[in-house]
Write an enzyme that holds these catalytic residues in place. Structure first.
Site, PDB file in Angstrom:
ATOM      1  N   PHE A 201     -68.323  36.237 -49.694  1.00  0.00           N
ATOM      2  CA  PHE A 201     -69.271  35.193 -49.329  1.00  0.00           C
ATOM      3  C   PHE A 201     -69.548  34.297 -50.547  1.00  0.00           C
ATOM      4  O   PHE A 201     -69.853  34.789 -51.624  1.00  0.00           O
ATOM      5  CB  PHE A 201     -70.576  35.794 -48.820  1.00  0.00           C
ATOM      6  CG  PHE A 201     -71.614  34.761 -48.492  1.00  0.00           C
ATOM      7  CD1 PHE A 201     -71.386  33.836 -47.472  1.00  0.00           C
ATOM      8  CD2 PHE A 201     -72.795  34.682 -49.215  1.00  0.00           C
ATOM      9  CE1 PHE A 201     -72.328  32.869 -47.186  1.00  0.00           C
ATOM     10  CE2 PHE A 201     -73.737  33.708 -48.930  1.00  0.00           C
ATOM     11  CZ  PHE A 201     -73.506  32.797 -47.905  1.00  0.00           C
TER      12      PHE A 201
ATOM     13  N   MET B 187     -69.310  -4.733 -54.381  1.00  0.00           N
ATOM     14  CA  MET B 187     -68.019  -4.881 -55.043  1.00  0.00           C
ATOM     15  C   MET B 187     -66.883  -4.733 -54.034  1.00  0.00           C
ATOM     16  O   MET B 187     -65.865  -5.412 -54.120  1.00  0.00           O
ATOM     17  CB  MET B 187     -67.878  -3.869 -56.181  1.00  0.00           C
ATOM     18  CG  MET B 187     -66.753  -4.187 -57.146  1.00  0.00           C
ATOM     19  SD  MET B 187     -66.944  -5.793 -57.955  1.00  0.00           S
ATOM     20  CE  MET B 187     -67.766  -5.327 -59.478  1.00  0.00           C
TER      21      MET B 187
ATOM     22  N   GLU C 236     -76.295  19.834 -56.496  1.00  0.00           N
ATOM     23  CA  GLU C 236     -75.665  20.238 -57.758  1.00  0.00           C
ATOM     24  C   GLU C 236     -74.964  19.079 -58.462  1.00  0.00           C
ATOM     25  O   GLU C 236     -74.861  19.064 -59.679  1.00  0.00           O
ATOM     26  CB  GLU C 236     -74.689  21.389 -57.534  1.00  0.00           C
ATOM     27  CG  GLU C 236     -75.359  22.720 -57.182  1.00  0.00           C
ATOM     28  CD  GLU C 236     -75.595  22.906 -55.699  1.00  0.00           C
ATOM     29  OE1 GLU C 236     -75.424  21.927 -54.924  1.00  0.00           O
ATOM     30  OE2 GLU C 236     -75.964  24.027 -55.301  1.00  0.00           O
TER      31      GLU C 236
ATOM     32  N   LYS D 242     -71.545  37.935 -60.963  1.00  0.00           N
ATOM     33  CA  LYS D 242     -72.919  38.414 -60.836  1.00  0.00           C
ATOM     34  C   LYS D 242     -73.116  39.776 -61.498  1.00  0.00           C
ATOM     35  O   LYS D 242     -74.128  40.009 -62.165  1.00  0.00           O
ATOM     36  CB  LYS D 242     -73.288  38.490 -59.346  1.00  0.00           C
ATOM     37  CG  LYS D 242     -74.748  38.815 -59.103  1.00  0.00           C
ATOM     38  CD  LYS D 242     -75.118  38.698 -57.628  1.00  0.00           C
ATOM     39  CE  LYS D 242     -76.619  38.899 -57.440  1.00  0.00           C
ATOM     40  NZ  LYS D 242     -77.024  38.781 -56.031  1.00  0.00           N
TER      41      LYS D 242
END
Lengths: 171, 606
Positions: free
Chosen positions: B131, B505, B69, B181
């Protein structure tokens, strides 16, 4: 932007916000996230029809930081208007305290007498205790609480400051 | 199953004739169509199944399945940065949403318009530790410009319309919409975009005429002027860059840019001094230090730009234009603050410049300033030495120069993303950009792993363009799974890895600040990037010496599919020039031979 602006002053930040879930969290999250101090905080709905609430935050900061706080708060999406009120801006700032004193005998009488002088009202009394209600400027409340300390001060609940500009000016 | 017979009509209906009952998910998609969304970057899961089902039954919007994601957000960011449109993300609840946090904050700090839809457990379950439940609006509040938890079916359409408006207007940024949902399954009314999107939201885009006049008056009197431009120019659209080029031409002033503003001015323009700041050019930093009027446009005095604050551009008259009022006087007190859209600010400066009296200074003054700048340019602060023997070790700067030259020679429209670290700075220094929106890098947050998913987003937006991720071997491993996305959609992304086997770096700072104690900065157990590319159905190439470099770059550019080029470069190369932490702009280190004692205060800085 010179040194005379660099000493911290006390200020009330008054914020008119959309009365929506998360608006308060957004404002106080900004304060904690950016390291600004919150000395007191009040919030309540003030306009039901337009779904607006008012948040008052007391803080201490330099004028430059106060301006930064104002700008940071103002850019939050649910914020309508912000004003920063310092001693230089004519305004009324009040808070309310409920002060519980547990005392008997001489000290009980002293507490009542001082309460009268401060126009603090006993809103609850028992054989051994009082609850005083006191409204006023922060320093008046501080002074009253200091005086109650040797007389049996047991508990304090304060609202934090609500503030509004003097005269016809509105936020 | 015949998908076509289950297609949902998401086209707008004439008012009053629409009697179809849509589900919340269908309302969501219809608003997306109304908002002009063509692509969503996402990953499905339990809480967003109804939305994925609705996506399955339509053809108007394309979905790109990422492999993590975080990558969905970076891809959406690059899509947004390279097109000027809003990037859209769709993820599930709980871990799906928490994985977007880095991407959202990245978009926040670089002011990138992104709308992220996250699934949420049904309204009745909220607060029960269900959940995959997370307090997503709580977690993302400081990482977004604004966020919503939609609680009622009638709010779905309004919130989604508003989210797009807030993401793209004012100072752009990420907006998250958390969608329970049950609201996506159940019926929801469609409504058009509200006329007043959010009554308390009031970004100011039109600058005040009076402050523009004060700014231009100062510019006309300037003897050593300098434009210091930033990402605000890019975000204001290509028109802002066009206007800037006219303003620079008309005034004849030199111009420097932040990392975020690269491309707003053509890299080859004689008035462009290159990037300023920690790894900026000598001429840009000396000019910033020595100018008498500094005109900051869409830049925000970031600490990577200013160096030691009390020595930043001392004595200059400072003008600062930004669309976000909170940026004015935030870090550096300025003499004229202008709030407004960068393009409008510049256009009004041009108008004001033309209609006010002639310059109060003598032309000779600015000529002397240019003479000084050309002296600074002679230092050639980006210079490096490359042994040209075929078996010689490749210098990373040389690799990027050759990549730039050979990519330019193809004549193709080129988009460059980067990861974060030395390679990012070398890319900024040595890859020239002549147009805005072509440079995709994580500036504010400095997110390692940004470049590969960003290349995905840019290539999806521009299928025929040349898209290159200039990467480091450590950064790119942070989102290497996106090679799978690249394979699935046959995206011809070129991953150009400057492989020095170190987090370069980190290693450089350990060398300069911690007596070369290279604590955990060595890239041990690296994969074979050639085989890695092949395992993801792409082409793998490797260059180990100067003699192999051009051939590898040419092969990479000529190959029609995805390529990972493993460019083995010098391990000990440091990124110069450099303003060491805690130092001023006129105290740059130009190379490794210079005395580089860093102050105790400097060691405390990031």
């Amino acid at each position: 932007m010179t040194t005379q602006q660099e000493s911290p002053v006390s200020a009330v930040i008054s914020i008119q916000v959309e009365n929506e879930s998360g608006a308060l969290a957004r404002v106080i999250g900004l304060f904690s996230g950016r390291g600004y101090n919150i000395e007191s905080l009040t919030v309540a709905a003030v306009d039901e029809t337009r779904r607006q609430s008012r948040i008052n935050i007391v803080t201490t900061a330099t004028p430059r930081v106060l301006e930064q706080i104002r700008a940071q708060v103002d850019r939050l999406v649910p914020v309508y208007r912000v004003s920063v009120m310092t001693a230089a801006d004519p305004h009324v700032a009040r808070e309310m305290a409920l002060v519980k004193v547990i005392a008997s005998g001489e000290r009980r009488a002293d507490a009542l007498r001082i309460a009268q002088a401060f126009r603090a009202h006993p809103v609850d009394a028992s054989a051994t205790s009082f609850v005083f209600e006191l409204t006023g400027a922060t320093d008046k409340l501080d002074a009253f609480i200091d005086l109650m300390r040797p007389l049996g001060l047991a508990e304090v609940s304060r609202t934090g400051v609500a503030a509004i500009a003097r005269g016809a000016a509105i936020l | 199953m015949n998908a076509a017979s289950h297609q949902t009509d998401l086209k707008p209906h004439a008012a009053g004739t629409d009697t179809t009952v849509l589900s919340g998910a269908e309302v969501l998609l219809r608003v997306l169509v109304e908002q002009g969304v063509e692509v969503i970057f996402g990953y499905p899961g339990g809480a967003v199944l109804p939305i994925y089902d609705a996506l399955f039954r339509q053809n108007a919007i394309r979905h790109v399945l990422v492999r993590h994601e975080q990558a969905a957000v970076h891809a959406a960011e690059a899509y947004a940065r390279s097109t000027g449109k809003v990037g859209v993300v769709l993820v599930t609840s709980g871990p799906g949403a928490t994985n977007t946090v880095t991407g959202l904050l990245d978009a926040m700090l670089d002011s990138i318009p992104v709308v992220c839809f996250s699934g949420q457990v049904g309204v009745p379950l909220i607060g029960t530790d269900a959940f995959q439940e997370a307090d997503t609006t709580g977690i993302t509040r400081p990482a977004t410009k604004y966020n919503y938890l939609v609680r009622r079916p009638e709010d779905v359409a309004t919130c989604v319309h508003e989210a797009f408006h807030i993401a793209r207007s004012g100072r752009p940024g990420p907006v998250l919409v958390d969608l329970p949902k049950n609201l996506m399954v159940g019926p929801a009314p469609y409504s058009d975009a509200p006329r007043v999107p959010h009554p308390s939201y009031h970004p100011q885009t039109e600058p005040g005429r009076d402050v523009i006049a004060r700014a231009v008056a100062a510019m006309k009197g300037a003897r050593r002027p300098l434009f210091y431009i930033g990402g605000g120019i890019i975000n204001a659209g290509p028109g802002a860059s066009t206007a800037l080029r006219r303003l620079v031409e008309k005034t004849g002033f030199p111009c420097t840019s932040t990392l975020m503003g690269l491309g707003a001015m053509p890299a080859g323009d004689r008035r462009f001094l290159g990037m300023l700041g920690m790894h900026g050019t000598y001429e840009a930093n000396m000019a910033t230090h020595g100018c008498d009027v500094l005109i900051a446009l869409g830049s925000r005095f970031d600490d990577r730009v200013t160096g030691r604050l009390d020595a930043f551009s001392p004595g200059s008259f400072k003008i600062h234009a930004d669309i976000d009022p909170s940026q004015i006087n935030k870090i550096v007190p300025v003499d004229v603050g202008i709030v407004g859209d960068a393009r409008r600010v510049i256009e009004m400066m041009l108008e004001e410049w033309d209609c006010t009296p002639a310059n109060t200074r003598q032309p000779i003054d600015v000529a002397q300033w240019w003479h000084q700048i050309s002296e600074w340019r002679k230092i050639d602060s980006l210079g490096f030495s490359q042994d040209m023997a075929p078996e010689a070790i490749i210098r990373p700067q040389y690799a990027i120069r050759r990549l730039y030259e050979l990519a330019t020679a193809t004549g193709r429209d080129t988009y460059v993303s980067t990861e974060v670290g030395q390679h990012q700075m070398w890319a900024a220094q040595h890859f020239g950009f002549s147009k805005p929106n072509r440079w995709l890098t994580s500036g504010g947050l400095g997110t390692m792993g940004y470049g590969l998913p960003a290349a995905v987003g840019a290539q999806v937006a521009h299928p025929d363009a040349l898209v290159i991720d200039i990467a480091g071997e450590a950064s790119t491993l942070m989102n290497i799974q996106e090679l799978s996305t690249i394979a699935q959609y046959r995206l011809p992304v070129k991953v150009f890895i400057l492989n020095n086997q170190y987090m370069g770096m980190v290693r450089q700072w350990q060398e300069l600040l911690h007596d070369s104690r290279y604590s955990e900065s060595y890239s041990a157990a690296l994969p074979d990037f050639v085989k890695l590319a092949e395992s993801f159905h792409g082409r793998g190439l490797r260059a180990t010496c100067v003699g192999e470099l051009d051939g590898v770059i040419a092969d990479m550019l000529a190959h029609p599919g995805p390529v990972v080029a493993d460019i083995c470069v010098a391990q000990d190369e440091n990124c110069y020039p450099m303003i060491p932490s805690g130092a001023a702009h006129n105290q740059m280190l130009l190379g490794p031979d210079q005395d580089d004692e860093i102050s105790a205060e400097g060691r405390m800085l990031v």
